[in-house]
Design an enzyme around this catalytic site. Structure first.
Site, PDB file in Angstrom:
ATOM      1  N   SER A   8      73.904  11.443  57.057  1.00  0.00           N
ATOM      2  CA  SER A   8      72.788  10.961  56.245  1.00  0.00           C
ATOM      3  C   SER A   8      72.913   9.487  55.880  1.00  0.00           C
ATOM      4  O   SER A   8      74.017   8.984  55.642  1.00  0.00           O
ATOM      5  CB  SER A   8      72.701  11.776  54.944  1.00  0.00           C
ATOM      6  OG  SER A   8      72.484  13.134  55.217  1.00  0.00           O
ATOM      7  N   HIS A  19      70.129  16.391  49.017  1.00  0.00           N
ATOM      8  CA  HIS A  19      71.106  17.310  49.614  1.00  0.00           C
ATOM      9  C   HIS A  19      71.987  17.972  48.556  1.00  0.00           C
ATOM     10  O   HIS A  19      72.301  19.163  48.655  1.00  0.00           O
ATOM     11  CB  HIS A  19      71.963  16.571  50.640  1.00  0.00           C
ATOM     12  CG  HIS A  19      71.225  16.238  51.901  1.00  0.00           C
ATOM     13  ND1 HIS A  19      70.733  17.208  52.746  1.00  0.00           N
ATOM     14  CD2 HIS A  19      70.878  15.043  52.457  1.00  0.00           C
ATOM     15  CE1 HIS A  19      70.123  16.634  53.771  1.00  0.00           C
ATOM     16  NE2 HIS A  19      70.189  15.334  53.613  1.00  0.00           N
TER      17      HIS A  19
END
Length: 429
Positions: free
Chosen positions: A289, A365
């Protein structure tokens, strides 16, 4: 001028504007009892009227929704008083009816018309743009969000795999909406759809082949520490059968009108279930990410006399020497400076993910139940990656059995992180 006065002023402007008059009249008819008998025709009138509305008059239109289609304060007070005196089911139902803004029923009836769902999404895009300078429109947006959250519940959506056999129109939309790692063309897209890659998207029955959100996945042997190997073109891709790790490396929203409607977390979990069923040998589910807010956070830090500030000063001095660093300059960064940079990033993600200036990807997340697993140096050497995070990227680990526990940890202001990240929370002297 307070917010209510501004709203009333805009509403009065709407009422006196002859070009707005037919649209507002159609809205009143549509939401009325008489409108039920001719709901489709009236909804089409509203849709066509809004389509023809100049952008300069949309602010006044939404102001009219905020005032003319708001709950009746006297009816709300009366219903609340009755319920407070006698808390019966009848009084509760009356109170619930009184507090619901009539504009919610207006939006429901617009939604019934052909193209109504797409029009409501377009209207919300306009509303979100206007809200920046008109906080008094928040109540109207709250009603949009409330209804869209119900209508775009994942239980109503279908998940489909996007592959090279998908329609050209859909593939073009994937290229257009990729928001994390740009797709440079058809050959680039084809690489992302080969046997060791996956792309899945959510669709809504009222929007046809318009994707709502899609996720891209790389099927590899180990947790990835750089983005280039995942997206670079290869003449032949490996077969996915022997891979043990699924890396979610890009999640892109396609409908800005759905901002605030949570879809990404459901899509990730559904894709993980699909992949486990298809490839039972997969053991690890993680992300690679970006950290889009990291450099912005670095630039906002005060200069204080502690070990963290010493690390910050060393990194800042290096950045001053390399105002626009290249990938080569980053990879040649001395090891102590690399440690400073990753330690600062660890502190940012662990200590700041709950605040408004924290990283939005981290918040997504972590709130979704993932664990902050690893910070990767020189993982994204694209211009965007260097500008946003000095090339750093993060692995978030989705341990399916621990997702709910870690989500609750995050709700309780705790960021789940690995031992490796914990070690990085101790800056060099």
């Amino acid at each position: 001028m307070n917010m209510l006065e501004k709203l009333l002023q805009l509403t009065q402007k709407a009422r006196s504007d002859r070009s707005l008059e037919p649209l507002i009249k159609s809205c009143h008819l549509l939401v009325s009892e008489r409108g039920q008998a001719n709901v489709y025709a009236l909804a089409v009138q509203v849709i066509e009227g809004y389509k023809g509305l100049p952008a300069t008059r949309r602010e006044a239109f939404f102001a009219a929704l905020a005032t003319d289609f708001a709950p009746n304060p006297e009816a709300v007070l009366q219903a609340a008083t009755q319920y407070a005196a006698a808390q019966s089911a009848k009084h509760l139902a009356a109170l619930t009816h009184a507090v619901e803004a009539p504009r919610q029923e207006l939006l429901r009836r617009i939604n019934r018309a052909p193209g109504g769902t797409a029009m409501l999404l377009a209207m919300r895009v306009d509303l979100l743009g206007l809200r920046k300078g008109n906080p008094e429109l928040a109540a109207v947006d709250a009603d949009f969000l409330h209804l869209l959250t119900s209508w775009f519940n994942p239980g109503f959506l279908r998940m489909e795999r996007v592959d090279w056999q998908s329609s050209a129109a859909l593939l073009e939309k994937i290229i257009q909406h990729e928001a994390v790692h740009e797709i440079s063309g058809w050959s680039d897209l084809r690489r992302r759809l080969q046997p060791d890659r996956r792309c899945y998207a959510f669709f809504h029955p009222q929007l046809g082949d318009e994707p709502l959100i899609f996720v891209e996945v790389a099927l590899v042997d180990d947790m990835a520490d750089a983005i280039a190997p995942l997206i670079e073109s290869k003449p032949e891709a490996a077969n996915a059968d022997g891979t043990r790790t699924a890396v979610f490396y890009s999640i892109s929203n396609c409908q800005p009108g759905l901002r605030g409607v949570s879809l990404g977390n459901f899509l990730i979990k559904k894709v993980a279930d699909q992949l486990r069923s298809e490839l039972p040998q997969l053991k690890t589910f993680c992300t690679l990410s970006p950290i889009p807010a990291f450099v912005r956070w670095l630039d906002s830090q005060p200069n204080e006399d502690d070990q963290w500030s010493m690390a910050l000063q060393r990194v800042t001095a290096w950045r001053q020497l390399h105002a626009t660093p290249t990938g080569d300059q980053l990879t040649r960064m001395p090891k102590p400076l690399r440690q400073d940079l990753t330690s600062l990033c660890a502190r940012f993600l662990v200590k700041q993910s709950h605040v408004s200036l924290g990283d939005p990807v981290a918040r997504f997340h972590l709130d979704n139940g993932a664990r902050l697993e690893r910070i990767n140096f020189a993982a994204d050497l694209s211009r965007k990656g260097i500008k946003q995070s000095l090339g750093l990227m993060v692995n978030y680990l989705y341990d399916i059995g621990e997702v709910e526990t870690r989500h609750q940890d995050f709700v309780n202001q705790k960021v789940s992180h690995s031992v490796a990240v914990r070690r990085q929370l101790k800056p060099q002297a």
